[in-house]
Design an enzyme around this catalytic site. Structure first.
Site, PDB file in Angstrom:
ATOM      1  N   HIS A 197       8.358   8.478   3.740  1.00 44.82           N
ATOM      2  CA  HIS A 197       6.483   9.759   4.467  1.00 44.82           C
ATOM      3  C   HIS A 197       6.662  10.689   4.031  1.00 44.82           C
ATOM      4  O   HIS A 197       6.000  12.017   4.262  1.00 44.82           O
ATOM      5  CB  HIS A 197       5.947   9.461   6.197  1.00 44.82           C
ATOM      6  CG  HIS A 197       5.187   8.126   6.236  1.00 44.82           C
ATOM      7  ND1 HIS A 197       4.410   8.138   7.083  1.00 44.82           N
ATOM      8  CD2 HIS A 197       5.802   6.827   6.652  1.00 44.82           C
ATOM      9  CE1 HIS A 197       4.311   6.635   7.795  1.00 44.82           C
ATOM     10  NE2 HIS A 197       4.740   5.714   6.704  1.00 44.82           N
ATOM     11  N   GLU A 200      -0.837  -2.183   5.318  1.00 44.51           N
ATOM     12  CA  GLU A 200       0.571  -2.386   6.168  1.00 44.51           C
ATOM     13  C   GLU A 200       0.390  -0.579   6.918  1.00 44.51           C
ATOM     14  O   GLU A 200      -0.101  -0.717   8.405  1.00 44.51           O
ATOM     15  CB  GLU A 200       1.781  -2.339   5.577  1.00 44.51           C
ATOM     16  CG  GLU A 200       3.299  -2.197   7.225  1.00 44.51           C
ATOM     17  CD  GLU A 200       3.289  -0.922   7.402  1.00 44.51           C
ATOM     18  OE1 GLU A 200       3.098  -1.055   8.377  1.00 44.51           O
ATOM     19  OE2 GLU A 200       3.444   0.084   6.444  1.00 44.51           O
ATOM     20  N   GLU A 201      -0.181   0.171   5.907  1.00 46.54           N
ATOM     21  CA  GLU A 201      -0.128   1.943   7.264  1.00 46.54           C
ATOM     22  C   GLU A 201      -1.477   1.461   7.733  1.00 46.54           C
ATOM     23  O   GLU A 201      -1.656   2.512   8.443  1.00 46.54           O
ATOM     24  CB  GLU A 201      -0.320   2.793   5.776  1.00 46.54           C
ATOM     25  CG  GLU A 201       1.144   2.830   4.818  1.00 46.54           C
ATOM     26  CD  GLU A 201       1.811   3.122   5.877  1.00 46.54           C
ATOM     27  OE1 GLU A 201       2.107   3.313   7.148  1.00 46.54           O
ATOM     28  OE2 GLU A 201       3.333   3.256   5.311  1.00 46.54           O
ATOM     29  N   ASP A 224       0.490  -0.997  -0.230  1.00 48.43           N
ATOM     30  CA  ASP A 224       0.110   0.047  -0.286  1.00 48.43           C
ATOM     31  C   ASP A 224       0.950   2.114  -0.127  1.00 48.43           C
ATOM     32  O   ASP A 224       1.965   1.215   0.631  1.00 48.43           O
ATOM     33  CB  ASP A 224      -1.077   0.041   0.947  1.00 48.43           C
ATOM     34  CG  ASP A 224      -0.607  -0.369   2.491  1.00 48.43           C
ATOM     35  OD1 ASP A 224       0.536  -1.119   2.770  1.00 48.43           O
ATOM     36  OD2 ASP A 224      -0.608  -0.029   3.914  1.00 48.43           O
TER      37      ASP A 224
END
Length: 430
Positions: A398, A166-167, A100
């Site tokens: 990020h 995963e996020e 993702d």
């Protein structure tokens, strides 16, 4: 954490004993790299948010099927699982990559820059592989092709886990939890699992840590309810903005003054403060969103209790109320020490000139931890900061400016395939 070329050379020499299977991996890596780079660029240009990894999952599944690997789709959402049964009996090893992307508008000027937008919590946002999951998927696809070409010689089974979300999907739901619930570690039962993450470090350098490596993470939501009033007459209401501000300041003393962090760190961060719509209206409520990071279960429990007590009692003292909700989040990413120490020579060999070295604790978190709760697991980091750039100051994961140098991809492919082969040849009993 990082060493000189002389030390790196010594590490390579110490790990130089190789089997024919390992030499076969080395031979096959260069041939697959053009595809790995192509997959990475395609995935980077077409990122998908957590829970929406439809295109990515199809790309992965089609590739695995073309290799003759048994494929299961729709695992834990859009997860894909490939099962490669070797020509000889042996254990089952799993390799995992997350698929993702993040709600981040890319600012890196690349020919394959993401221009994708999507709806995220009611807002139109840019979408970017700002955490490097595009490289994770591409490297594991490359490792799958290498190992599929060695199928007849493999003494055991390799399970390729391409994981969604995963996020996170909110409310403590993550892709690993959903895949585990769908039986990804069973049928056949996984004996050990490996995974990696790219990040800021010299390109191609690997770092690892036995035991605790990455923090447990828990999202906290605090809703302060007061009484709405005119901004010119605050005494007629109960101002949740002022009360919430007092709570934010007080929460910082939980770590700095109430928690023994002499052995392991802890963090409380409030990342969002939402309340009010107009300058002269005191709202009736505010919402604060934050994260708690810990490495010790006892400290974690104490911090949870103190966050709730601090918010509730400050609100009560001012005539308001506070509701605190802390999700289940992720537990500590904790590498099995026996497995880690056994596989360090494999990483040292895979890293070539850049080397593989011990890492400090990292306060980021990973839902890989839920696999490690059930089977022995080893998670490590791969540096992707380009040569000539200071990895200490480069934009990190990020960030809309995060950039992963493709020069690191051969190391990741080599490491994943080699870990699988080395484990299958010499299983570790933790």
């Amino acid at each position: 954490m990082f060493a000189t070329p002389v030390v790196a050379q010594a590490q390579r020499q110490a790990a130089s004993k190789t089997s024919p299977l390992v030499l076969d991996v080395e031979r096959r890596v260069p041939a697959v790299m053009p595809k790995v780079v192509s997959w990475r660029r395609d995935l980077h240009e077409h990122p998908e948010l957590s829970g929406s990894e439809v295109r990515t999952a199809k790309l992965v599944a089609d590739h695995l099927r073309a290799l003759g690997i048994e494929v299961q789709t729709g695992v834990g959402g859009h997860g894909v699982v490939g099962l490669l049964k070797g020509g000889k009996p042996g254990p089952v090893v799993a390799l995992r990559a997350d698929m993702d992307a993040l709600p981040v508008a890319e600012q890196v000027d690349l020919p394959f820059k993401s221009k994708v937008t999507a709806d995220y919590r009611g807002q139109t946002v840019g979408v970017m592989h700002a955490c490097g999951h595009d490289t994770h998927v591409a490297m594991l696809m490359g490792a799958a092709e290498i190992l599929a070409g060695m199928k007849a010689q493999l003494p055991g089974t390799v399970k390729f886990i391409f994981q969604p979300a995963e996020e996170g999907l909110g409310n403590g739901r993550t892709g690993s939890k959903l895949m585990i619930a769908d039986g990804v570690l069973e049928s056949p039962k996984v004996d050990a699992i490996f995974g990696l993450h790219v990040g800021n470090a010299p390109v191609g350098q690997i770092s690892y840590r036995p035991g605790p490596m990455m923090a447990a993470s828990n999202n906290v939501t605090i809703v302060v309810s007061g009484k709405q009033a005119h901004g010119a007459m605050p005494w007629a209401g109960t101002d949740p903005i002022v009360i919430g501000s007092q709570i934010v300041g007080a929460l910082q003393t939980i770590v700095s003054r109430q928690t023994d962090i002499s052995t392991v760190p802890a963090i409380i961060t409030i990342g969002a403060f939402q309340g009010g719509v107009r300058s002269n209206i005191i709202p009736d409520s505010v919402v604060m969103l934050g994260t708690i990071r810990t490495f010790d279960m006892g400290i974690r429990k104490e911090i949870f209790a103190r966050v709730a007590r601090t918010a509730e009692q400050i609100a009560s003292a001012s005539g308001a109320t506070a509701r605190v909700v802390i999700d289940s989040g992720n537990i500590v990413t904790r590498n099995d020490s026996t497995l880690t120490l056994r596989m360090i020579p494999t990483l040292q060999r895979a890293a070539t000139e850049a080397g593989a070295f011990p890492a400090p604790l990292w306060t980021a978190s990973e839902d890989f931890s839920w696999y490690q709760e059930r089977v022995p697991g080893f998670f490590f980091n791969l540096g992707v900061t380009p040569k000539g750039t200071d990895w200490r100051t480069a934009p990190a994961n990020h960030s809309p400016l995060f950039f992963a140098d493709e020069a690191a991809l051969p190391t990741g492919v080599r490491a994943l395939a080699s870990l699988a082969v080395d484990y299958l040849m010499n299983p570790v009993r933790p």
